[in-house]
Design a protein around this motif. Structure first.
Motif, mmCIF file in Angstrom:
data_model
loop_
_atom_site.group_PDB
_atom_site.id
_atom_site.type_symbol
_atom_site.label_atom_id
_atom_site.label_comp_id
_atom_site.label_asym_id
_atom_site.label_seq_id
_atom_site.Cartn_x
_atom_site.Cartn_y
_atom_site.Cartn_z
ATOM 1 N N ARG A 121 -7.705 23.530 27.776
ATOM 2 C CA ARG A 121 -8.740 24.537 28.071
ATOM 3 C C ARG A 121 -8.152 25.936 27.944
ATOM 4 O O ARG A 121 -8.785 26.847 27.399
ATOM 5 C CB ARG A 121 -9.289 24.331 29.484
ATOM 6 C CG ARG A 121 -10.085 23.035 29.645
ATOM 7 C CD ARG A 121 -10.200 22.643 31.103
ATOM 8 N NE ARG A 121 -10.944 23.605 31.890
ATOM 9 C CZ ARG A 121 -12.264 23.601 32.036
ATOM 10 N NH1 ARG A 121 -12.980 22.675 31.433
ATOM 11 N NH2 ARG A 121 -12.855 24.494 32.777
ATOM 12 N N GLU B 55 -20.604 37.691 27.849
ATOM 13 C CA GLU B 55 -20.594 36.241 28.084
ATOM 14 C C GLU B 55 -21.561 35.859 29.193
ATOM 15 O O GLU B 55 -22.192 34.811 29.138
ATOM 16 C CB GLU B 55 -19.174 35.775 28.438
ATOM 17 C CG GLU B 55 -18.280 35.695 27.222
ATOM 18 C CD GLU B 55 -16.921 35.107 27.524
ATOM 19 O OE1 GLU B 55 -16.700 34.620 28.643
ATOM 20 O OE2 GLU B 55 -16.074 35.165 26.615
ATOM 21 N N ARG B 56 -21.646 36.736 30.196
ATOM 22 C CA ARG B 56 -22.588 36.453 31.277
ATOM 23 C C ARG B 56 -24.019 36.589 30.765
ATOM 24 O O ARG B 56 -24.896 35.790 31.094
ATOM 25 C CB ARG B 56 -22.335 37.416 32.440
ATOM 26 C CG ARG B 56 -22.681 36.833 33.770
ATOM 27 C CD ARG B 56 -22.129 37.583 34.934
ATOM 28 N NE ARG B 56 -22.353 38.996 34.868
ATOM 29 C CZ ARG B 56 -21.394 39.915 35.029
ATOM 30 N NH1 ARG B 56 -20.160 39.544 35.243
ATOM 31 N NH2 ARG B 56 -21.665 41.191 34.963
ATOM 32 N N ILE C 283 -23.287 34.268 42.352
ATOM 33 C CA ILE C 283 -23.832 32.929 42.079
ATOM 34 C C ILE C 283 -24.666 32.438 43.259
ATOM 35 O O ILE C 283 -25.760 31.902 43.090
ATOM 36 C CB ILE C 283 -22.693 31.933 41.760
ATOM 37 C CG1 ILE C 283 -22.077 32.271 40.404
ATOM 38 C CG2 ILE C 283 -23.211 30.502 41.734
ATOM 39 C CD1 ILE C 283 -20.826 31.504 40.081
ATOM 40 N N GLY D 93 -25.139 33.802 28.175
ATOM 41 C CA GLY D 93 -25.212 32.462 28.757
ATOM 42 C C GLY D 93 -23.991 31.599 28.490
ATOM 43 O O GLY D 93 -23.895 30.484 28.993
ATOM 44 N N SER D 94 -23.057 32.107 27.671
ATOM 45 C CA SER D 94 -21.883 31.267 27.375
ATOM 46 C C SER D 94 -21.032 31.053 28.623
ATOM 47 O O SER D 94 -20.425 29.989 28.787
ATOM 48 C CB SER D 94 -21.052 31.851 26.227
ATOM 49 O OG SER D 94 -20.915 33.223 26.353
ATOM 50 N N LEU E 172 -22.280 30.731 31.567
ATOM 51 C CA LEU E 172 -23.012 29.686 32.293
ATOM 52 C C LEU E 172 -22.617 28.306 31.757
ATOM 53 O O LEU E 172 -22.334 27.386 32.527
ATOM 54 C CB LEU E 172 -24.520 29.910 32.125
ATOM 55 C CG LEU E 172 -25.426 28.845 32.704
ATOM 56 C CD1 LEU E 172 -25.368 28.870 34.216
ATOM 57 C CD2 LEU E 172 -26.851 29.027 32.226
ATOM 58 N N ARG E 173 -22.550 28.203 30.444
ATOM 59 C CA ARG E 173 -22.190 26.914 29.858
ATOM 60 C C ARG E 173 -20.777 26.513 30.280
ATOM 61 O O ARG E 173 -20.515 25.352 30.615
ATOM 62 C CB ARG E 173 -22.292 26.957 28.330
ATOM 63 C CG ARG E 173 -22.127 25.584 27.706
ATOM 64 C CD ARG E 173 -22.073 25.643 26.215
ATOM 65 N NE ARG E 173 -23.350 25.933 25.579
ATOM 66 C CZ ARG E 173 -24.356 25.067 25.446
ATOM 67 N NH1 ARG E 173 -24.254 23.867 25.967
ATOM 68 N NH2 ARG E 173 -25.454 25.409 24.835
ATOM 69 N N ILE E 174 -19.869 27.512 30.270
ATOM 70 C CA ILE E 174 -18.479 27.228 30.661
ATOM 71 C C ILE E 174 -18.448 26.729 32.109
ATOM 72 O O ILE E 174 -17.733 25.776 32.441
ATOM 73 C CB ILE E 174 -17.598 28.489 30.483
ATOM 74 C CG1 ILE E 174 -17.447 28.814 28.996
ATOM 75 C CG2 ILE E 174 -16.228 28.299 31.123
ATOM 76 C CD1 ILE E 174 -16.870 30.173 28.703
ATOM 77 N N GLN E 175 -19.260 27.379 32.952
ATOM 78 C CA GLN E 175 -19.265 26.986 34.367
ATOM 79 C C GLN E 175 -19.884 25.600 34.580
ATOM 80 O O GLN E 175 -19.627 24.951 35.586
ATOM 81 C CB GLN E 175 -20.015 28.032 35.197
ATOM 82 C CG GLN E 175 -19.200 29.319 35.351
ATOM 83 C CD GLN E 175 -19.979 30.443 35.991
ATOM 84 O OE1 GLN E 175 -21.200 30.471 35.939
ATOM 85 N NE2 GLN E 175 -19.284 31.384 36.585
ATOM 86 N N LEU E 176 -20.696 25.169 33.626
ATOM 87 C CA LEU E 176 -21.328 23.853 33.753
ATOM 88 C C LEU E 176 -20.420 22.724 33.266
ATOM 89 O O LEU E 176 -20.723 21.548 33.449
ATOM 90 C CB LEU E 176 -22.634 23.828 32.946
ATOM 91 C CG LEU E 176 -23.765 24.688 33.512
ATOM 92 C CD1 LEU E 176 -24.890 24.809 32.505
ATOM 93 C CD2 LEU E 176 -24.270 24.092 34.815
ATOM 94 N N ILE E 177 -19.347 23.099 32.624
ATOM 95 C CA ILE E 177 -18.417 22.086 32.101
ATOM 96 C C ILE E 177 -17.427 21.720 33.209
ATOM 97 O O ILE E 177 -16.938 22.610 33.909
ATOM 98 C CB ILE E 177 -17.695 22.629 30.848
ATOM 99 C CG1 ILE E 177 -18.720 22.826 29.723
ATOM 100 C CG2 ILE E 177 -16.577 21.687 30.404
ATOM 101 C CD1 ILE E 177 -18.186 23.522 28.498
ATOM 102 N N PRO E 178 -17.157 20.434 33.389
ATOM 103 C CA PRO E 178 -16.228 20.069 34.467
ATOM 104 C C PRO E 178 -14.838 20.667 34.242
ATOM 105 O O PRO E 178 -14.427 20.879 33.109
ATOM 106 C CB PRO E 178 -16.182 18.537 34.401
ATOM 107 C CG PRO E 178 -16.753 18.164 33.092
ATOM 108 C CD PRO E 178 -17.673 19.249 32.696
ATOM 109 N N GLY E 179 -14.162 20.924 35.322
ATOM 110 C CA GLY E 179 -12.834 21.548 35.246
ATOM 111 C C GLY E 179 -12.883 22.923 35.863
ATOM 112 O O GLY E 179 -13.949 23.515 36.016
ATOM 113 N N VAL F 224 -9.908 28.657 32.461
ATOM 114 C CA VAL F 224 -10.526 29.428 31.378
ATOM 115 C C VAL F 224 -10.215 30.914 31.571
ATOM 116 O O VAL F 224 -9.852 31.628 30.624
ATOM 117 C CB VAL F 224 -12.050 29.180 31.355
ATOM 118 C CG1 VAL F 224 -12.741 30.060 30.323
ATOM 119 C CG2 VAL F 224 -12.335 27.714 31.075
#
Lengths: 430, 246
Positions: A3, A255-256, A429, A259-260, A262-269, A274
């Motif tokens: 990552r 990035e905020r 958040i 939405g990218s 958001l996508r990163i935050q939705l990915i486990p880990g 990052v």
């Protein structure tokens, strides 16, 4: 690790595509430090280093005038000018030229100046002779008007410049008067001892103690002078490194927004991995910026007639400080990118705050010339911590053992700013 | 598959709650539609399900796992999210974007590349894989946005208005893909304002309004239960009214 590496690669690809951003990060700082070093070269030189044209109006034509002229010329600082356009200078003409700014100084040696000094020396010798029971034989002028060597300065001349010239001339006048006095004393003593065997060996040594400058650091020769390059290259390098806040903050806000993030935050880990990748990338960019500008100081500046940047002896210490500055600058960018909602807000605040912090922190002018209150504030800025540490390494030949204080402050600031950014993000958040 | 129970959520500084005791349940393997007017609480519900937002009270479960700190990472692995926004890096190519998100999921090398190639082909993007996203049409962006959520083979695909702003061809391809994907055993949770689309796609829908469940069931069954309504949109308006929700 994947990552982290993927994020570094992603940031590199994004930067590579942004040609203007790349130019801003690398080309602009090089131009900036070059221009600043050139502009500030003259103000940074000691007046002892500079050479001035000095108008001299010699109305005396005696020993004093000769002595002053020889003294000024031998100092290497002054080129004496006693005629303009083939015409000998008059006091009025010289004053006009200085007033108009064509020349910065004019020295007018009055008529009878040498005679006045000789007369004064004779009077002292006669007085001493009387007290010693000898005849007062030296001729003395009956009426002794007070005479002054007159100096005219360009109205725009700075106080420090005037003071340096005053001191130099005062020194010459004192020397001339002292030498004359000693000569008269020797003459009188020879008269008294006429016929004695040791008459010719009589010599009065006035200067028993001299001045010698020695290096304070481990290096024996005094080889590093705090000049324009030595100040501007590290100082503006730090300034440019802190400007990394603009691409970082812009990047984070974009990035905020798109939405990218958001996508990163939705990915486990962990998102920290990052963020660490992003931070490492920009820290790397800052360190590359720093060394690029150091290379400019070493290789480009001498080509432009400027002094070469001297690096000191501890490359490791310099690297640690460069890393510390890069960490603080990157964390500041992340904080700004977290606090502000639009790229415009972040850009304006980031740029202006870096300029203000740099001005206060001694990037533009050394902290020592600032008022005490500003000096106190300046010592609280990361720019000053970085600059002080670099000066310690480059000018005072400090090693790794001496820079931990400033390096620690930079690192602590980085941690605090990241912690604040994390709190703000968490609050946002929730 | 999804169970939300008595969810309450009021955002800091908000005058009205976003969710006021929302409860519903969707079975595994379904294509579930979460429908509602603007501000009904759909995105908040999805955010709670994904672990992005914490509910004030109540709880959410995904495949029997309660959404809390202990299960957050496990649930993230099970879910693929297609946000309403085009959550991609515009300056990167489709391939670079997908590789990056694949790496974040821990995928790498040939298996990742093969998966990306297959999805790009499935979504008709193989010829544009090396084009930057900002050069894509709206439909191409939407399709790439969906692929990014599929790379880790999720068990539940959550799509927030996946067909907003796309042309008929792109929409048709997306909906066809979702049907096929569901037939492979993947559950789908989908939000949309396009009720005709929801009616044709979803096996079950829940209509929420003002943070509460107002209706749940199979679309055709709901239409049958309301003889005065011709379609799902009529049913929806019947329960949520015609007042604007700006």
């Amino acid at each position: 690790m994947l990552r982290l590496l993927a994020t570094i690669r992603k940031e590199w690809l994004l930067l590579k595509r942004d040609r203007a951003g790349l130019a801003l990060l690398f080309l602009m700082p090089v131009v900036l430090i070059t221009v600043m070093a050139l502009i500030e070269d003259a103000p940074f030189r000691d007046y002892q280093e500079l050479k001035f044209d000095v108008l001299t109006v010699d109305n005396d034509h005696g020993r004093l005038a000769r002595y002053i002229k020889e003294g000024l010329e031998s100092s290497g600082q002054f080129t004496l000018v006693d005629s303009v356009d083939g015409q000998p200078l008059t006091t009025e003409k010289a004053r006009q030229l200085v007033n108009e700014g064509d020349y910065r100084i004019c020295i007018v040696i009055p008529r009878g100046a040498t005679a006045a000094i000789v007369s004064n020396a004779n009077r002292i010798v006669n007085d001493l002779s009387k007290r010693m029971g000898l005849p007062a034989v030296q001729p003395v002028k009956q009426r002794d008007d007070s005479l002054n060597v007159v100096i005219y300065f360009d109205p725009a001349a700075k106080k420090a410049f005037k003071s340096a010239i005053h001191n130099a001339l005062d020194n010459f006048l004192t020397q001339v008067q002292t030498n004359l006095l000693l000569e008269r004393i020797q003459l009188q003593l020879r008269r008294k001892n006429a016929g004695a065997a040791d008459t010719d060996t009589l010599d009065i040594q006035l200067k028993a103690i001299g001045l010698q400058e020695q290096a304070t650091g481990p290096v024996k020769q005094i080889d590093v002078i705090y000049n324009s390059v030595q100040h501007n290259v590290p100082a503006w390098s730090i300034f440019a490194m802190f400007f990394i806040v603009i691409p970082i903050a812009g990047n984070m806000i974009r990035e905020r927004g798109d939405g990218s993030l958001l996508r990163i935050q939705l990915i486990p880990g962990s998102y920290l991995e990052v963020l660490a990748g992003k931070m490492l990338f920009y820290v790397g960019i800052c360190v590359v910026q720093f060394y690029l500008m150091i290379l400019v100081g070493i290789y480009l500046m001498p080509q432009l007639g400027l002094p070469r940047l001297t690096l000191g002896h501890s490359y490791l210490a310099a690297f640690i400080i460069a890393l510390g500055i890069a960490l603080a600058a990157t964390a500041y960018g992340i904080l700004i990118g977290t606090v502000f909602k639009t790229p415009n807000q972040a850009l304006n605040f980031g740029a202006i705050s870096v300029v203000i912090l740099s001005a206060v922190g001694g990037i533009w002018v050394p902290l020592e010339v600032m008022p005490p209150g500003m000096q106190f504030l300046g010592r609280l800025t990361p720019m000053n911590w970085g600059l002080e540490a670099i000066n310690d390494i480059y000018l005072r030949h400090a090693g790794t053992g001496h820079i931990w204080g400033n390096a620690g402050k930079l690192l602590a600031l980085c941690v605090v700013m990241l912690w604040i950014a994390a709190r703000i993000e968490k609050r946002r958040i929730s | 598959m999804i169970h939300v129970h008595n969810l309450h959520k009021t955002y800091r500084g908000a005058l009205e709650p976003s969710l006021s005791g929302l409860s519903f349940r969707f079975p595994k393997g379904s294509i579930a539609g979460l429908l509602g007017p603007n501000g009904a609480g759909k995105t908040t519900t999805i955010s709670i399900l994904c672990g992005l937002v914490k509910a004030d009270t109540g709880h959410a479960e995904v495949f029997g796992l309660r959404q809390d700190l202990a299960h957050r990472e496990s649930i993230k692995r099970l879910i693929g999210i297609v946000p309403q926004q085009i959550a991609l890096f515009p300056q990167l190519t489709a391939m670079e974007n997908l590789e990056y998100f694949g790496h974040l999921y821990g995928l790498k090398g040939r298996p990742l590349r093969a998966k990306i190639d297959a999805y790009l082909q499935r979504f008709g993007l193989e010829k544009n894989s090396n084009k930057e996203i900002y050069k894509f049409s709206g439909g191409m962006k939407r399709r790439t946005n969906i692929i990014a959520a599929l790379l880790h083979d999720p068990q539940l695909l959550v799509l927030d208005e996946p067909t907003a702003g796309v042309d008929v061809q792109s929409r048709s391809m997306i909906l066809q893909f979702l049907r096929e994907y569901n037939q492979q055993g993947v559950s789908i949770l989908y939000t949309s304002h396009l009720l005709e689309e929801a009616q044709s796609l979803c096996s079950e829908v829940a209509v929420i309004d003002q943070g509460r469940l107002v209706l749940q069931g199979q679309p055709h069954a709901l239409i049958q239960q309301h003889p005065e309504c011709r379609n799902l949109e009529d049913v929806f308006l019947h329960y949520t009214g015609h007042a604007l929700r700006d």
